[in-house]
Motif scaffolding. Sequence first.
Motif, PDB file in Angstrom:
ATOM      1  N   LEU A  40      53.112  29.097  19.655  1.00  0.00           N
ATOM      2  CA  LEU A  40      54.461  29.430  20.118  1.00  0.00           C
ATOM      3  C   LEU A  40      55.461  28.333  19.760  1.00  0.00           C
ATOM      4  O   LEU A  40      56.604  28.620  19.359  1.00  0.00           O
ATOM      5  CB  LEU A  40      54.448  29.651  21.634  1.00  0.00           C
ATOM      6  N   LEU A  41      55.038  27.080  19.887  1.00  0.00           N
ATOM      7  CA  LEU A  41      55.944  25.976  19.576  1.00  0.00           C
ATOM      8  C   LEU A  41      56.288  25.935  18.084  1.00  0.00           C
ATOM      9  O   LEU A  41      57.458  25.749  17.711  1.00  0.00           O
ATOM     10  CB  LEU A  41      55.307  24.660  20.010  1.00  0.00           C
ATOM     11  N   VAL A  42      55.296  26.151  17.220  1.00  0.00           N
ATOM     12  CA  VAL A  42      55.540  26.155  15.774  1.00  0.00           C
ATOM     13  C   VAL A  42      56.456  27.312  15.386  1.00  0.00           C
ATOM     14  O   VAL A  42      57.384  27.154  14.557  1.00  0.00           O
ATOM     15  CB  VAL A  42      54.206  26.217  15.016  1.00  0.00           C
ATOM     16  N   LEU A  43      56.215  28.498  15.949  1.00  0.00           N
ATOM     17  CA  LEU A  43      57.064  29.644  15.631  1.00  0.00           C
ATOM     18  C   LEU A  43      58.503  29.432  16.113  1.00  0.00           C
ATOM     19  O   LEU A  43      59.463  29.845  15.437  1.00  0.00           O
ATOM     20  CB  LEU A  43      56.483  30.913  16.264  1.00  0.00           C
ATOM     21  N   ALA A  44      58.679  28.777  17.263  1.00  0.00           N
ATOM     22  CA  ALA A  44      60.028  28.519  17.762  1.00  0.00           C
ATOM     23  C   ALA A  44      60.754  27.511  16.875  1.00  0.00           C
ATOM     24  O   ALA A  44      61.962  27.665  16.592  1.00  0.00           O
ATOM     25  CB  ALA A  44      59.948  28.007  19.203  1.00  0.00           C
ATOM     26  N   VAL A  45      60.025  26.483  16.396  1.00  0.00           N
ATOM     27  CA  VAL A  45      60.640  25.523  15.479  1.00  0.00           C
ATOM     28  C   VAL A  45      61.025  26.201  14.173  1.00  0.00           C
ATOM     29  O   VAL A  45      62.092  25.931  13.590  1.00  0.00           O
ATOM     30  CB  VAL A  45      59.673  24.345  15.245  1.00  0.00           C
ATOM     31  N   ARG A  46      60.153  27.082  13.689  1.00  0.00           N
ATOM     32  CA  ARG A  46      60.480  27.811  12.460  1.00  0.00           C
ATOM     33  C   ARG A  46      61.701  28.708  12.647  1.00  0.00           C
ATOM     34  O   ARG A  46      62.503  28.896  11.705  1.00  0.00           O
ATOM     35  CB  ARG A  46      59.284  28.656  12.011  1.00  0.00           C
ATOM     36  N   ALA A  47      61.882  29.255  13.817  1.00  0.00           N
ATOM     37  CA  ALA A  47      63.063  30.085  14.064  1.00  0.00           C
ATOM     38  C   ALA A  47      64.341  29.251  14.091  1.00  0.00           C
ATOM     39  O   ALA A  47      65.414  29.732  13.697  1.00  0.00           O
ATOM     40  CB  ALA A  47      62.893  30.846  15.381  1.00  0.00           C
ATOM     41  N   PHE A  52      45.219  27.180  21.598  1.00  0.00           N
ATOM     42  CA  PHE A  52      46.041  27.436  20.416  1.00  0.00           C
ATOM     43  C   PHE A  52      47.356  28.133  20.747  1.00  0.00           C
ATOM     44  O   PHE A  52      48.344  27.989  20.001  1.00  0.00           O
ATOM     45  CB  PHE A  52      45.266  28.274  19.400  1.00  0.00           C
ATOM     46  N   TYR A  53      47.383  28.895  21.829  1.00  0.00           N
ATOM     47  CA  TYR A  53      48.542  29.735  22.106  1.00  0.00           C
ATOM     48  C   TYR A  53      49.829  28.913  22.279  1.00  0.00           C
ATOM     49  O   TYR A  53      50.862  29.240  21.659  1.00  0.00           O
ATOM     50  CB  TYR A  53      48.276  30.590  23.334  1.00  0.00           C
ATOM     51  N   PRO A  54      49.865  27.852  23.080  1.00  0.00           N
ATOM     52  CA  PRO A  54      51.130  27.085  23.192  1.00  0.00           C
ATOM     53  C   PRO A  54      51.534  26.417  21.882  1.00  0.00           C
ATOM     54  O   PRO A  54      52.738  26.328  21.578  1.00  0.00           O
ATOM     55  CB  PRO A  54      50.823  26.050  24.283  1.00  0.00           C
ATOM     56  N   VAL A  55      50.552  25.937  21.095  1.00  0.00           N
ATOM     57  CA  VAL A  55      50.891  25.297  19.817  1.00  0.00           C
ATOM     58  C   VAL A  55      51.505  26.320  18.863  1.00  0.00           C
ATOM     59  O   VAL A  55      52.492  26.037  18.156  1.00  0.00           O
ATOM     60  CB  VAL A  55      49.640  24.645  19.203  1.00  0.00           C
ATOM     61  N   SER A 111      49.070  31.279  28.409  1.00  0.00           N
ATOM     62  CA  SER A 111      50.444  31.333  28.918  1.00  0.00           C
ATOM     63  C   SER A 111      50.650  30.337  30.051  1.00  0.00           C
ATOM     64  O   SER A 111      51.710  29.710  30.156  1.00  0.00           O
ATOM     65  CB  SER A 111      50.753  32.758  29.398  1.00  0.00           C
ATOM     66  N   ILE A 112      49.631  30.161  30.889  1.00  0.00           N
ATOM     67  CA  ILE A 112      49.759  29.164  31.961  1.00  0.00           C
ATOM     68  C   ILE A 112      49.867  27.755  31.375  1.00  0.00           C
ATOM     69  O   ILE A 112      50.697  26.939  31.809  1.00  0.00           O
ATOM     70  CB  ILE A 112      48.566  29.275  32.927  1.00  0.00           C
ATOM     71  N   VAL A 113      49.015  27.455  30.370  1.00  0.00           N
ATOM     72  CA  VAL A 113      49.075  26.143  29.718  1.00  0.00           C
ATOM     73  C   VAL A 113      50.438  25.938  29.063  1.00  0.00           C
ATOM     74  O   VAL A 113      51.029  24.842  29.116  1.00  0.00           O
ATOM     75  CB  VAL A 113      47.935  26.007  28.689  1.00  0.00           C
ATOM     76  N   THR A 114      50.972  26.973  28.452  1.00  0.00           N
ATOM     77  CA  THR A 114      52.291  26.862  27.801  1.00  0.00           C
ATOM     78  C   THR A 114      53.390  26.583  28.803  1.00  0.00           C
ATOM     79  O   THR A 114      54.281  25.736  28.570  1.00  0.00           O
ATOM     80  CB  THR A 114      52.596  28.160  27.037  1.00  0.00           C
ATOM     81  N   LEU A 115      53.347  27.273  29.924  1.00  0.00           N
ATOM     82  CA  LEU A 115      54.369  27.038  30.946  1.00  0.00           C
ATOM     83  C   LEU A 115      54.302  25.615  31.480  1.00  0.00           C
ATOM     84  O   LEU A 115      55.336  24.956  31.673  1.00  0.00           O
ATOM     85  CB  LEU A 115      54.201  28.041  32.085  1.00  0.00           C
ATOM     86  N   VAL A 116      53.106  25.133  31.741  1.00  0.00           N
ATOM     87  CA  VAL A 116      52.958  23.763  32.239  1.00  0.00           C
ATOM     88  C   VAL A 116      53.480  22.763  31.209  1.00  0.00           C
ATOM     89  O   VAL A 116      54.203  21.802  31.538  1.00  0.00           O
ATOM     90  CB  VAL A 116      51.489  23.475  32.591  1.00  0.00           C
ATOM     91  N   LEU A 117      53.117  23.009  29.917  1.00  0.00           N
ATOM     92  CA  LEU A 117      53.540  22.086  28.867  1.00  0.00           C
ATOM     93  C   LEU A 117      55.051  22.082  28.673  1.00  0.00           C
ATOM     94  O   LEU A 117      55.689  21.015  28.588  1.00  0.00           O
ATOM     95  CB  LEU A 117      52.838  22.461  27.556  1.00  0.00           C
ATOM     96  N   ILE A 118      55.657  23.267  28.615  1.00  0.00           N
ATOM     97  CA  ILE A 118      57.094  23.329  28.332  1.00  0.00           C
ATOM     98  C   ILE A 118      57.910  22.838  29.531  1.00  0.00           C
ATOM     99  O   ILE A 118      58.978  22.210  29.372  1.00  0.00           O
ATOM    100  CB  ILE A 118      57.499  24.775  27.940  1.00  0.00           C
ATOM    101  N   ILE A 119      57.400  23.059  30.736  1.00  0.00           N
ATOM    102  CA  ILE A 119      58.114  22.552  31.903  1.00  0.00           C
ATOM    103  C   ILE A 119      58.045  21.026  31.948  1.00  0.00           C
ATOM    104  O   ILE A 119      59.028  20.336  32.275  1.00  0.00           O
ATOM    105  CB  ILE A 119      57.551  23.182  33.185  1.00  0.00           C
TER     106      ILE A 119
END
Length: 429
Positions: free
Chosen positions: A186-193, A181-184, A305-313
């Motif tokens: 973060l992505l939703v909050l960034a889009v909302r920003a 859930f953590y990367p999803v 956080s590791i999953v998020t980094l892999v996904l965003i990269i």
Amino acid sequence: MKDNTPTPSGRLDPRLDPAANPALDPAEDTDEPAFDWMKPAPAARAAEEEGAAGPAASQPESRADRKAAEAAAAEGAGSDPAPAGRDAAAGRDAATDRDAATDRTTKFRQPSPAGSSAMGTRFSEPKPFSEPRPFSEPLPTSALQVRPPQEEVERRNAEREQAARAKPVLPRFLQVLLAIFYPVILLVLAVRAVTSPLFLWVEYHRPGFPGDGYGFNADDRMTYGSYAVDYLSNWSGPRYLGELVNRSGEKLFKDGEVSHMADVKLVFLSAFGGGALLILISIIAIIHLRRRTPGGVRRGLFAGSIVTLVLIIGLGTLAALGWQQFFTEFHRIFFAAGSWTFALEDTLIRLFPGQFWIDAGLVIAALVLITAVVTLILTWPTRRRRGLAPARKGRKGADGEGDAEGSDVKDDSGTDEAPRTGSVRPVNL
């Protein structure tokens, strides 16, 4: 002829004289056990019987004579009648107790009847009096004193060790959910920003942002763009954009643009609602892990956080290699073909040109990347965060090798690892 002459008083009847009639001598009759009590007792038994009958034989007077003598002695003491009366009463009580004891002794020492003598019993001995023991239930822990068989002990020890080594499923499941859930989130909050008037103002006023060749200045873009952004997060219908007009009185947005913005709004509201639900589930998981599993929140966020980094990269690499292709495939996933393409003079293209989406993608990636890196640093599994003692450096000896002092460490599960000197230390589970 019968002899009817009376026997003189001083003589014994010859028929009853043991000397004249040997058959009547009990000493000579050794075959009849019924007459054992008439035989002379041995010396030890005679002394015992004599001692038992001593108190009774030592009283030459009867009880009545003794009481009469005591009464006469009490009447003769006239100087002090009260003490004399008390002494007499005390004497009578003592005599009464003594007589009662004598009667009991005599009663138990009397010869038993012939039937009992025939059974071989000389005296009926009194049975000792014993009070009944109170009933007591067994203690609840009395069964613990019984050791079970060795097979049962080994089976219980094996089950205990297996239960101690087994890790619960729910904490692991919650950690996995938190990592997913953590990367999803973060992505939703960034889009909302990004979908906010603040980002619009920064974009329209930053140097290098392309201007509108059809007449919109920065104020016009800020005003009309704010309507479009507000429409994505409010609960208004398509009329919110469909009834807007420009300075000349014409409709600001065409019907195709209003329809596309309605589709965008549905996607955004679904993403925001799903993100809110994931945030709620993550909060519940964090509360449970903090109460039941020390370090579970840290491990879940570290993995997330590791999953998020892999996904965003990965997504950033695809976007950098071909932004136009990436943008087209993204729209094909969420929108129908042909519903999201417009002419350069349409309002949506004039308000949100291609550079706007590139900047929005960069800001979203930067926000997610920075948050993931900070989370990774804060949740890095150091020895202190794992609750382990800091490693101490061994002192070097003469041969240049460090000694074994301070080399024992513990792993994440809390068990001792083997010392680095090669010796194995037993571990108490």
